[in-house]
Design a protein around this motif. Structure first.
Motif, PDB file in Angstrom:
ATOM      1  N   LYS A 142       1.006  -0.967   0.173  1.00 30.40           N
ATOM      2  CA  LYS A 142      -0.034   0.038   0.130  1.00 30.40           C
ATOM      3  C   LYS A 142       0.899   1.201  -0.002  1.00 30.40           C
ATOM      4  CE  LYS A 142      -3.998  -2.207   1.897  1.00 30.40           C
ATOM      5  NZ  LYS A 142      -4.801  -2.223   3.469  1.00 30.40           N
ATOM      6  N   ILE A 143       2.187   1.244   0.641  1.00 33.78           N
ATOM      7  CA  ILE A 143       2.918   2.516   0.700  1.00 33.78           C
ATOM      8  C   ILE A 143       3.480   2.645  -0.615  1.00 33.78           C
ATOM      9  CG2 ILE A 143       4.941   3.400   1.698  1.00 33.78           C
ATOM     10  CD1 ILE A 143       4.405   1.900   4.399  1.00 33.78           C
ATOM     11  N   LYS A 144       3.847   1.351  -1.356  1.00 33.15           N
ATOM     12  CA  LYS A 144       4.284   1.546  -2.661  1.00 33.15           C
ATOM     13  C   LYS A 144       3.342   2.174  -3.613  1.00 33.15           C
ATOM     14  CE  LYS A 144       6.544  -0.166  -6.476  1.00 33.15           C
ATOM     15  NZ  LYS A 144       7.879   0.034  -6.862  1.00 33.15           N
ATOM     16  N   ALA A 145       2.192   1.840  -3.466  1.00 33.75           N
ATOM     17  CA  ALA A 145       1.107   2.549  -4.504  1.00 33.75           C
ATOM     18  C   ALA A 145       1.162   4.043  -4.056  1.00 33.75           C
ATOM     19  CB  ALA A 145      -0.244   2.150  -3.860  1.00 33.75           C
ATOM     20  N   GLY A 146       1.320   4.355  -3.075  1.00 35.61           N
ATOM     21  CA  GLY A 146       1.455   6.069  -2.818  1.00 35.61           C
ATOM     22  C   GLY A 146       2.911   6.508  -3.288  1.00 35.61           C
ATOM     23  N   ILE A 147       3.804   5.794  -3.040  1.00 34.78           N
ATOM     24  CA  ILE A 147       5.355   6.469  -3.359  1.00 34.78           C
ATOM     25  C   ILE A 147       5.606   6.429  -4.897  1.00 34.78           C
ATOM     26  CG2 ILE A 147       6.778   4.743  -2.743  1.00 34.78           C
ATOM     27  CD1 ILE A 147       7.332   8.482  -1.961  1.00 34.78           C
ATOM     28  N   ASP A 148       5.185   5.025  -5.451  1.00 33.51           N
ATOM     29  CA  ASP A 148       5.819   4.727  -6.962  1.00 33.51           C
ATOM     30  C   ASP A 148       4.646   3.976  -7.357  1.00 33.51           C
ATOM     31  OD1 ASP A 148       7.214   4.149  -9.234  1.00 33.51           O
ATOM     32  OD2 ASP A 148       8.202   2.440  -8.126  1.00 33.51           O
ATOM     33  N   PRO A 149       3.299   4.913  -7.824  1.00 30.86           N
ATOM     34  CA  PRO A 149       2.121   4.132  -8.279  1.00 30.86           C
ATOM     35  C   PRO A 149       2.136   3.517  -9.455  1.00 30.86           C
ATOM     36  CG  PRO A 149       2.032   6.521  -8.177  1.00 30.86           C
ATOM     37  CD  PRO A 149       3.177   6.311  -7.625  1.00 30.86           C
ATOM     38  N   LEU A 150       3.214   3.826 -10.266  1.00 31.99           N
ATOM     39  CA  LEU A 150       3.342   3.346 -11.754  1.00 31.99           C
ATOM     40  C   LEU A 150       4.266   2.198 -11.903  1.00 31.99           C
ATOM     41  CD1 LEU A 150       2.714   6.495 -13.958  1.00 31.99           C
ATOM     42  CD2 LEU A 150       1.147   4.906 -13.459  1.00 31.99           C
ATOM     43  N   ASN A 151       4.950   1.910 -10.680  1.00 34.44           N
ATOM     44  CA  ASN A 151       5.778   0.785 -10.554  1.00 34.44           C
ATOM     45  C   ASN A 151       6.964   0.815 -11.261  1.00 34.44           C
ATOM     46  OD1 ASN A 151       6.384  -1.501  -9.096  1.00 34.44           O
ATOM     47  ND2 ASN A 151       5.549  -2.724 -10.726  1.00 34.44           N
ATOM     48  N   PHE A 152       7.577   2.156 -11.266  1.00 29.51           N
ATOM     49  CA  PHE A 152       8.924   2.452 -11.913  1.00 29.51           C
ATOM     50  C   PHE A 152       9.937   1.296 -11.493  1.00 29.51           C
ATOM     51  CE2 PHE A 152      12.945   4.612 -12.578  1.00 29.51           C
ATOM     52  CZ  PHE A 152      13.261   4.596 -13.800  1.00 29.51           C
ATOM     53  N   PHE A 153      10.145   1.451 -10.010  1.00 28.27           N
ATOM     54  CA  PHE A 153      11.254   0.813  -9.362  1.00 28.27           C
ATOM     55  C   PHE A 153      10.569  -0.622  -9.116  1.00 28.27           C
ATOM     56  CE2 PHE A 153      12.025   5.193  -8.208  1.00 28.27           C
ATOM     57  CZ  PHE A 153      13.348   5.296  -8.405  1.00 28.27           C
ATOM     58  N   ARG A 154      11.269  -1.389  -9.833  1.00 24.47           N
ATOM     59  CA  ARG A 154      10.754  -2.810  -9.776  1.00 24.47           C
ATOM     60  C   ARG A 154      11.874  -3.827 -10.123  1.00 24.47           C
ATOM     61  NH1 ARG A 154       9.602  -0.166 -13.761  1.00 24.47           N
ATOM     62  NH2 ARG A 154       9.435  -1.011 -15.963  1.00 24.47           N
ATOM     63  N   SER A 155      11.493  -5.053  -9.704  1.00 24.28           N
ATOM     64  CA  SER A 155      12.542  -6.089 -10.051  1.00 24.28           C
ATOM     65  C   SER A 155      11.850  -7.549  -9.848  1.00 24.28           C
ATOM     66  CB  SER A 155      13.885  -6.138  -8.829  1.00 24.28           C
ATOM     67  OG  SER A 155      13.695  -6.377  -7.810  1.00 24.28           O
ATOM     68  N   GLU A 156      12.450  -8.475  -9.742  1.00 22.91           N
ATOM     69  CA  GLU A 156      11.930  -9.903  -9.545  1.00 22.91           C
ATOM     70  C   GLU A 156      11.471 -10.167  -8.188  1.00 22.91           C
ATOM     71  OE1 GLU A 156      15.021 -10.312 -13.012  1.00 22.91           O
ATOM     72  OE2 GLU A 156      14.845  -9.227 -10.973  1.00 22.91           O
ATOM     73  N   LEU A 157      12.025  -9.174  -7.198  1.00 25.87           N
ATOM     74  CA  LEU A 157      11.481  -9.132  -5.951  1.00 25.87           C
ATOM     75  C   LEU A 157      11.292  -7.817  -5.211  1.00 25.87           C
ATOM     76  CD1 LEU A 157      14.042 -12.094  -4.301  1.00 25.87           C
ATOM     77  CD2 LEU A 157      11.552 -12.174  -4.863  1.00 25.87           C
ATOM     78  N   SER A 158      10.669  -6.937  -6.005  1.00 24.96           N
ATOM     79  CA  SER A 158      10.092  -5.698  -5.614  1.00 24.96           C
ATOM     80  C   SER A 158       9.111  -5.754  -4.994  1.00 24.96           C
ATOM     81  CB  SER A 158      10.398  -4.644  -6.807  1.00 24.96           C
ATOM     82  OG  SER A 158       9.583  -4.945  -8.099  1.00 24.96           O
ATOM     83  N   ILE A 159       8.486  -4.847  -4.214  1.00 25.41           N
ATOM     84  CA  ILE A 159       7.409  -4.832  -3.498  1.00 25.41           C
ATOM     85  C   ILE A 159       6.395  -4.446  -4.691  1.00 25.41           C
ATOM     86  CG2 ILE A 159       5.813  -3.867  -1.807  1.00 25.41           C
ATOM     87  CD1 ILE A 159       8.006  -5.408  -0.661  1.00 25.41           C
ATOM     88  N   PRO A 160       5.137  -5.017  -4.853  1.00 28.78           N
ATOM     89  CA  PRO A 160       4.143  -4.729  -5.701  1.00 28.78           C
ATOM     90  C   PRO A 160       3.287  -3.495  -5.444  1.00 28.78           C
ATOM     91  CG  PRO A 160       3.412  -6.616  -4.709  1.00 28.78           C
ATOM     92  CD  PRO A 160       4.800  -6.240  -3.958  1.00 28.78           C
ATOM     93  N   VAL A 161       2.385  -2.919  -6.351  1.00 27.30           N
ATOM     94  CA  VAL A 161       1.534  -2.179  -5.951  1.00 27.30           C
ATOM     95  C   VAL A 161       0.208  -2.426  -5.564  1.00 27.30           C
ATOM     96  CG1 VAL A 161       0.267  -0.100  -6.976  1.00 27.30           C
ATOM     97  CG2 VAL A 161       2.600  -0.263  -7.445  1.00 27.30           C
ATOM     98  N   LEU A 162      -0.241  -2.124  -4.426  1.00 21.89           N
ATOM     99  CA  LEU A 162      -1.707  -2.415  -3.898  1.00 21.89           C
ATOM    100  C   LEU A 162      -2.483  -1.285  -3.721  1.00 21.89           C
ATOM    101  CD1 LEU A 162      -3.701  -4.651  -2.958  1.00 21.89           C
ATOM    102  CD2 LEU A 162      -2.596  -4.781  -0.666  1.00 21.89           C
ATOM    103  N   LYS A 163      -3.506  -1.027  -4.502  1.00 25.84           N
ATOM    104  CA  LYS A 163      -4.154   0.087  -4.513  1.00 25.84           C
ATOM    105  C   LYS A 163      -5.653  -0.213  -3.673  1.00 25.84           C
ATOM    106  CE  LYS A 163      -2.351   2.363  -8.548  1.00 25.84           C
ATOM    107  NZ  LYS A 163      -2.791   2.994  -9.738  1.00 25.84           N
TER     108      LYS A 163
END
Length: 549
Positions: free
Chosen positions: A528-549
């Motif tokens: 949920k925090i990821k959705a607020g700070i990086d909503p379009l998921n630019f910072f990602r990898s095989e083990l990055s936190i996903p976006v949950l809105k």
């Protein structure tokens, strides 16, 4: 230009997938011109950019990664490498990567077991933070600001230059980068007394996807919470940490006691399992399980090393061990003379007992693999690893391993070349911090952390590598009855793609399978925090936190 870039970026990433659609053949000259145009230092930034055609590209890449297991996979190498010398350079790289639809990976120390900061299936730019390594110690307020590219060895050395009685609770390996280490938690020899490195982080300097720079007050408590143990690279770029300094005595005592893993006499090992997490917080005793030989061609043994530190002089350790572990037979004079054992190694273990009363900074040399009489400047040395390969994973123990578990471990170890298990006791301060205070949730009820390491050298062909990886997977599977369950948990700084990975769309439900192993109930809050700070998921990898809105 900035508004156009953001508009294009928004169109491309409306689907918010993990891979999205990448332009495979971005022209290098076009990207380099973007860097020059966007930079406040157009003439300087290109001096620290290395394309695949650069003569120094391979050398820079080798220096960046501490595990060369992926060097054979040339198609996973960075599109180009940028080694910033100013924090503003990082935004320049991110800005151009957004415009040209290329992933970025941020590397601080390069010790990721899966190499996710130095490789990817998709075109990416690697940002190597090693030049961002300034350290500012403030003894008045007992804090230190340290940039993300500094190593633990550099940090410990700088603190010791200012004070003999201050330290930072963090890891043992001198080459670990502060950026990733603190972002994942930060286990170490002082954790039973003071907690993790992340527990002692009190501020950060952070850059988000839009190029804004924040401190703790500006970013807000939710974002700061996520960075401290939730994997900072999922949310943006952590540029620096402010850490609390903790007090240590002028003299500490470090030691090794070695025994065979003898299935006919497991009493000492069982006693350690039932005691180590309940010992006084000044005493840290971990166990190292290794297969060792005598160098003479005789049969190898599985060795148990009781390795640790007492925060105080040798006399205090001796008094405590007489009460808790008289089996070690330690006397005060043992800590001021040559190690006790069989110097010719006609029987194993060769060295049964060694103990040293030293300064805290010398203990850092000891735990990083050096000798206590080596100069502390060895903490600053860098090692380029091009021959030694490894694979790691982890578990947590909520109960001691029974006899049948140790029998299995011994049999497995004798069948592999260089396996290692490192079992760190928790308890102490770790039990007193609730599991929701930072994303690292492995608190009270967890007795030990296990790190499994498989090492090999020389031949890294696919056939040889798969043999060793199969051993790791088999050992991990056979440990299932003895480790934490529902979920089976793991430590995020010991990443293992065998435990799960993101799918193409970075689907939260898919990611939850691996995410709850590392973060338990904190994973949903991270998403949920990821959705607020990086909503379009630019910072990602095989083990990055996903976006949950």
């Amino acid at each position: 230009m900035g508004n156009i870039a953001i508009f294009l970026y928004s169109i491309v990433f409306l689907s918010v997938s993990c891979t999205a659609i990448y332009r495979v053949g971005v022209d290098e000259d076009v990207f380099l011109r973007c860097l020059s145009r966007q930079s406040a230092r157009p003439g300087d930034i290109l001096q620290n950019v290395y394309t695949r055609n650069s003569s120094k590209y391979i050398s820079v890449l080798e220096s960046a990664s501490q595990n060369p297991r992926w060097f054979n996979e040339t198609d996973e190498r960075p599109y180009l490498i940028v080694v910033p010398v100013e924090e503003t350079d990082v935004w320049t790289v991110v800005s151009c990567s957004k415009v040209h639809q290329i992933q970025i990976r941020v590397k601080s120390g390069g010790h990721d077991y899966e190499g996710l900061s130095v490789r990817s299936e998709y075109p990416f730019v690697m940002i190597d933070l090693s030049n961002l390594n300034s350290i500012s110690v403030n003894l008045t307020e007992e804090t230190v600001w340290v940039q993300a590219g500094a190593t633990l060895g550099q940090l410990y050395y700088e603190i010791a230059n200012k004070s003999k009685t201050h330290a930072v609770p963090a890891g043992l390996c001198k080459g670990l980068g502060l950026g990733g280490h603190v972002s994942g938690g930060g286990l170490g020899t002082l954790m039973r007394k003071y907690g993790l490195a992340a527990d002692n982080a009190i501020d950060a300097r952070f850059m988000d996807v839009d190029g804004y720079f924040y401190d703790r007050n500006a970013m807000g408590e939710d974002t700061f919470w996520a960075l401290r143990g939730g994997g900072g690279a999922s949310f943006g770029v952590v540029l620096a940490w402010k850490l609390k300094l903790v007090r240590v005595p002028e003299q500490v005592t470090v030691f090794n006691f070695r025994r065979r893993l003898d299935l006919g006499n497991l009493r000492l090992l069982h006693k350690w399992q039932k005691t180590a997490y309940k010992l006084p917080e000044d005493l840290f005793i971990r166990v190292l399980i290794q297969k060792v030989g005598d160098g003479r061609g005789n049969a190898s043994i599985v060795q148990v090393t009781y390795n640790g530190m007492f925060l105080g002089p040798a006399a205090g350790l001796v008094q405590l061990l007489r009460e808790k572990f008289p089996e070690f037979g330690l006397e005060t004079e043992d800590c001021f003379r040559a190690p006790a054992g069989n110097g010719n190694c006609t029987s194993m273990p060769c060295i049964m007992k060694e103990c040293y009363q030293v300064s805290w900074i010398q203990s850092a040399v000891f735990f990083s693999g050096g000798k206590t009489d080596q100069p502390v400047e060895t903490l600053l040395s860098k090692f380029k690893n091009t021959r030694f390969f490894n694979k790691g994973t982890s578990d947590f123990l909520e109960a001691p391993i029974p006899d049948q578990g140790w029998k299995m471990i011994r049999q497995m170890f004798l069948s592999e070349d260089s396996p290692i298990m490192i079992i760190d006791p928790l308890g102490g301060r770790m039990d007193k911090i609730p599991e929701y205070v930072i994303p690292f949730p492995h608190r009270k009820g967890n007795l030990f952390n296990i790190q499994y390491l498989i090492n090999w050298s020389g031949d890294n062909s696919a056939q040889v590598a798969e043999k060793h990886l199969a051993f790791k997977r088999s050992l991990h599977e056979k440990m299932t009855p003895y480790v934490a369950k529902w979920p089976r948990t793991a430590y995020f700084n010991y990443k293992d793609l065998d435990l799960g990975r993101n799918d193409y769309h970075c689907n939260y439900t898919v990611a939850k399978v691996w995410g709850e192993k590392y973060f338990k109930g904190n994973f949903e809050k991270l998403a949920k925090i990821k959705a607020g700070i990086d909503p379009l998921n630019f910072f990602r990898s095989e083990l990055s936190i996903p976006v949950l809105k």
